[in-house]
Scaffold this motif. Structure first.
Motif, PDB file in Angstrom:
ATOM      1  N   PRO A 133      40.118  59.673 -29.245  1.00  6.58           N
ATOM      2  CA  PRO A 133      39.012  59.870 -28.286  1.00  6.58           C
ATOM      3  C   PRO A 133      39.128  58.979 -27.045  1.00  6.58           C
ATOM      4  N   LEU A 134      39.709  57.793 -27.192  1.00  5.17           N
ATOM      5  CA  LEU A 134      39.860  56.916 -26.028  1.00  5.17           C
ATOM      6  C   LEU A 134      40.852  57.487 -25.025  1.00  5.17           C
ATOM      7  N   LEU A 177      57.038  46.203 -24.348  1.00  3.80           N
ATOM      8  CA  LEU A 177      56.192  45.693 -23.265  1.00  3.80           C
ATOM      9  C   LEU A 177      56.133  46.614 -22.055  1.00  3.80           C
ATOM     10  N   VAL A 178      56.944  47.659 -22.037  1.00  3.48           N
ATOM     11  CA  VAL A 178      56.960  48.574 -20.899  1.00  3.48           C
ATOM     12  C   VAL A 178      55.596  49.258 -20.734  1.00  3.48           C
ATOM     13  N   VAL A 179      55.031  49.753 -21.819  1.00  6.55           N
ATOM     14  CA  VAL A 179      53.753  50.462 -21.752  1.00  6.55           C
ATOM     15  C   VAL A 179      52.623  49.548 -21.263  1.00  6.55           C
ATOM     16  N   PRO A 180      52.449  48.334 -21.814  1.00  7.94           N
ATOM     17  CA  PRO A 180      51.393  47.470 -21.278  1.00  7.94           C
ATOM     18  C   PRO A 180      51.602  47.081 -19.813  1.00  7.94           C
ATOM     19  N   ILE A 181      52.835  46.901 -19.394  1.00 10.17           N
ATOM     20  CA  ILE A 181      53.088  46.558 -17.989  1.00 10.17           C
ATOM     21  C   ILE A 181      52.661  47.712 -17.085  1.00 10.17           C
ATOM     22  N   LEU A 213      41.789  48.787 -20.413  1.00 13.29           N
ATOM     23  CA  LEU A 213      42.020  47.399 -20.813  1.00 13.29           C
ATOM     24  C   LEU A 213      41.977  47.240 -22.335  1.00 13.29           C
ATOM     25  N   PHE A 214      41.049  47.929 -22.985  1.00 16.64           N
ATOM     26  CA  PHE A 214      40.958  47.870 -24.440  1.00 16.64           C
ATOM     27  C   PHE A 214      42.207  48.443 -25.096  1.00 16.64           C
ATOM     28  N   VAL A 215      42.634  49.608 -24.638  1.00 11.45           N
ATOM     29  CA  VAL A 215      43.823  50.248 -25.205  1.00 11.45           C
ATOM     30  C   VAL A 215      45.061  49.375 -24.978  1.00 11.45           C
ATOM     31  N   THR A 216      45.170  48.805 -23.785  1.00  8.15           N
ATOM     32  CA  THR A 216      46.322  47.950 -23.461  1.00  8.15           C
ATOM     33  C   THR A 216      46.302  46.666 -24.286  1.00  8.15           C
TER      34      THR A 216
END
Length: 159
Positions: free
Chosen positions: A131-132, A87-91, A63-66
């Motif tokens: 690291p994430l 927006l493809v990656v967050p979806i 969720l943080f990365v997104t």
């Protein structure tokens, strides 16, 4: 109202029924390939409790990365084709987040692969992304192997 196949399997697993007995009971009334997919995709409820906190940690990292990615897209500001492509990656990440919070096998598989592949992207070579993404890939792999042991995997419909 008819109960969905996924809900039937979930209820049976929660009641303590084995995957093989669920398969035998439902194979006449359901499509065999869907039944096999859902039986292998849903985790055992007993194991969920053991790995709940690791699962929540994985979900928070994702969720943080997104959110960070979405914030960068929104702050960029231009409303064009590039915005929609960005927006493809967050979806995809929100879909994976949904599957992980539901303890589904496919979510862990895809996240482990995609988190590893995201390390190839140059913007993820710096702190805190590196690291994430490593933590996401490691946690997704660990949870995949712990929640879905190979011994419980049903490969065919035959005994």
């Amino acid at each position: 109202m008819a109960q969905s196949l996924e809900n039937k399997i979930e209820a049976a697993l929660t009641a303590g029924e084995s995957r093989r007995s669920i398969l035998e009971r439902l194979k006449q009334s359901e499509e065999p390939h869907k039944l096999l997919f859902h039986l292998n995709n849903i985790s055992n409820p007993v194991r969920r409790g053991k790995y709940l906190y690791l699962n929540l940690l994985l979900a928070l990292i994702l969720l943080f990365v997104t959110s960070k990615k979405l914030l960068a897209i929104v702050l960029f500001g231009a409303f064009d084709l590039l915005l929609f492509l960005s927006l493809v990656v967050p979806i995809i990440n929100f879909y994976l987040l949904r599957e992980i919070l539901r303890f589904r096998r496919i979510g862990y598989q895809f996240l482990a692969v995609l988190a590893t592949l995201s390390l190839l992207h140059p913007e993820n070579h710096f702190f805190p992304e590196f690291p994430l993404h490593l933590a996401m890939a490691g946690l997704a792999g660990l949870l995949y192997f712990k929640l879905f042991p190979k011994a419980e995997l049903i490969k065919t419909l035959e005994k």
